[in-house]
Write a protein that holds these residues in place. Structure first.
Motif, PDB file in Angstrom:
ATOM      1  N   HIS A 166       0.857  -1.186   0.000  1.00  0.00           N
ATOM      2  CA  HIS A 166       0.000   0.000   0.000  1.00  0.00           C
ATOM      3  C   HIS A 166       0.890   1.233   0.000  1.00  0.00           C
ATOM      4  O   HIS A 166       1.719   1.408   0.900  1.00  0.00           O
ATOM      5  CB  HIS A 166      -0.894   0.032   1.244  1.00  0.00           C
ATOM      6  N   ILE A 167       0.724   2.088  -0.997  1.00  0.00           N
ATOM      7  CA  ILE A 167       1.525   3.305  -1.101  1.00  0.00           C
ATOM      8  C   ILE A 167       0.580   4.496  -1.112  1.00  0.00           C
ATOM      9  O   ILE A 167      -0.206   4.665  -2.054  1.00  0.00           O
ATOM     10  CB  ILE A 167       2.394   3.292  -2.364  1.00  0.00           C
ATOM     11  N   PHE A 168       0.647   5.306  -0.064  1.00  0.00           N
ATOM     12  CA  PHE A 168      -0.235   6.463   0.075  1.00  0.00           C
ATOM     13  C   PHE A 168       0.597   7.744   0.118  1.00  0.00           C
ATOM     14  O   PHE A 168       1.523   7.875   0.926  1.00  0.00           O
ATOM     15  CB  PHE A 168      -1.058   6.374   1.365  1.00  0.00           C
ATOM     16  N   GLY A 169       0.287   8.688  -0.758  1.00  0.00           N
ATOM     17  CA  GLY A 169       0.857  10.018  -0.665  1.00  0.00           C
ATOM     18  C   GLY A 169       2.353  10.083  -0.813  1.00  0.00           C
ATOM     19  O   GLY A 169       3.018  10.844  -0.101  1.00  0.00           O
ATOM     20  N   GLY A 208       3.178 -10.854  -7.817  1.00  0.00           N
ATOM     21  CA  GLY A 208       2.086 -11.495  -7.087  1.00  0.00           C
ATOM     22  C   GLY A 208       1.443 -10.653  -6.024  1.00  0.00           C
ATOM     23  O   GLY A 208       0.247 -10.780  -5.766  1.00  0.00           O
ATOM     24  N   ALA A 209       2.201  -9.797  -5.357  1.00  0.00           N
ATOM     25  CA  ALA A 209       1.617  -8.968  -4.291  1.00  0.00           C
ATOM     26  C   ALA A 209       0.619  -7.986  -4.874  1.00  0.00           C
ATOM     27  O   ALA A 209       0.861  -7.369  -5.913  1.00  0.00           O
ATOM     28  CB  ALA A 209       2.713  -8.212  -3.544  1.00  0.00           C
ATOM     29  N   ASN A 210      -0.517  -7.830  -4.206  1.00  0.00           N
ATOM     30  CA  ASN A 210      -1.504  -6.844  -4.637  1.00  0.00           C
ATOM     31  C   ASN A 210      -1.022  -5.449  -4.261  1.00  0.00           C
ATOM     32  O   ASN A 210      -0.636  -5.200  -3.122  1.00  0.00           O
ATOM     33  CB  ASN A 210      -2.857  -7.118  -3.980  1.00  0.00           C
ATOM     34  N   VAL A 211      -1.044  -4.546  -5.223  1.00  0.00           N
ATOM     35  CA  VAL A 211      -0.535  -3.191  -5.024  1.00  0.00           C
ATOM     36  C   VAL A 211      -1.687  -2.202  -5.057  1.00  0.00           C
ATOM     37  O   VAL A 211      -2.506  -2.209  -5.985  1.00  0.00           O
ATOM     38  CB  VAL A 211       0.499  -2.824  -6.111  1.00  0.00           C
TER      39      VAL A 211
END
Length: 206
Positions: A90-93, A118-121
């Protein structure tokens, strides 16, 4: 319990024969308001996430990080051949610039900023610019998984490379859909849904 890191400067760290120049994550880590600059590694110049890892990045900046084979700033199992990541990124801001990969990595090529196998982004309110992989434009490389982009800005060298198959949903991110490049492979079967005017879901998150 997750590992929590707040307001730390990760600068000039190196893992010349390993993964994750600053962080090598095998569990859940939450990083807030930190800087990753000029870190380097074989894979995941700043951050490497293992098969069971989970990475929450909130208001962090990534500048000038470098990997040899995949994920100039962030790698999620990018070069694994026998397993894919079960976790999430999870990448926020975030603001990311001038991250790079120096050598090609076969069919997993791409991902000057981020490479996921494979990881959900999930990426929200992010600005990505001037990232390269083996000298070619590349911000994000995705292989398998179910991914979301909300209010993402891609500037210089903003290509998204898709390999194998998966799902990518894009919201409120003009120009992102046009930046997608699918690898020329028979098994490249992605579903990409573009919603350029749907911005109601684009809050920054946690």
């Amino acid at each position: 319990q997750p590992i929590k890191i707040n307001r730390v400067r990760f600068i000039n760290n190196s893992a010349p024969i390993s993964k994750g120049g600053a962080l090598n994550l095998q569990a859940y880590a939450m990083v807030f308001a930190s800087l990753f600059a000029n870190n380097s590694a074989i894979e995941g110049g700043a951050v490497y996430m293992g098969t069971d890892g989970k990475f929450l990045s909130t208001w962090n900046d990534f500048h000038g990080n470098e990997a040899v084979v995949a994920g100039g700033a962030i790698s999620a199992c990018a070069t694994e051949e026998d397993a894919t990541c079960a976790g999430t990124v999870h990448i926020f801001g975030s603001i990311a610039s001038s991250n790079r990969v120096t050598a090609p990595d076969g069919e997993r090529s791409g991902g000057g900023f981020l490479k996921s196998n494979g990881a959900n982004v999930e990426c929200r309110q992010a600005s990505l610019s001037d990232s390269t992989a083996a000298g070619l434009p590349s911000s994000i490389g995705l292989r398998f998984g179910n991914h979301q982009m909300h209010d993402v800005t891609l500037r210089d060298n903003g290509t998204i490379v898709l390999a194998n198959d998966g799902v990518l949903n894009i919201y409120c991110s003009p120009g992102t859909f046009e930046a997608i490049k699918k690898l020329d492979l028979d098994f490249s079967g992605w579903t990409v849904n573009n919603h350029p005017n749907e911005c109601s879901l684009c809050e920054a998150g946690e």
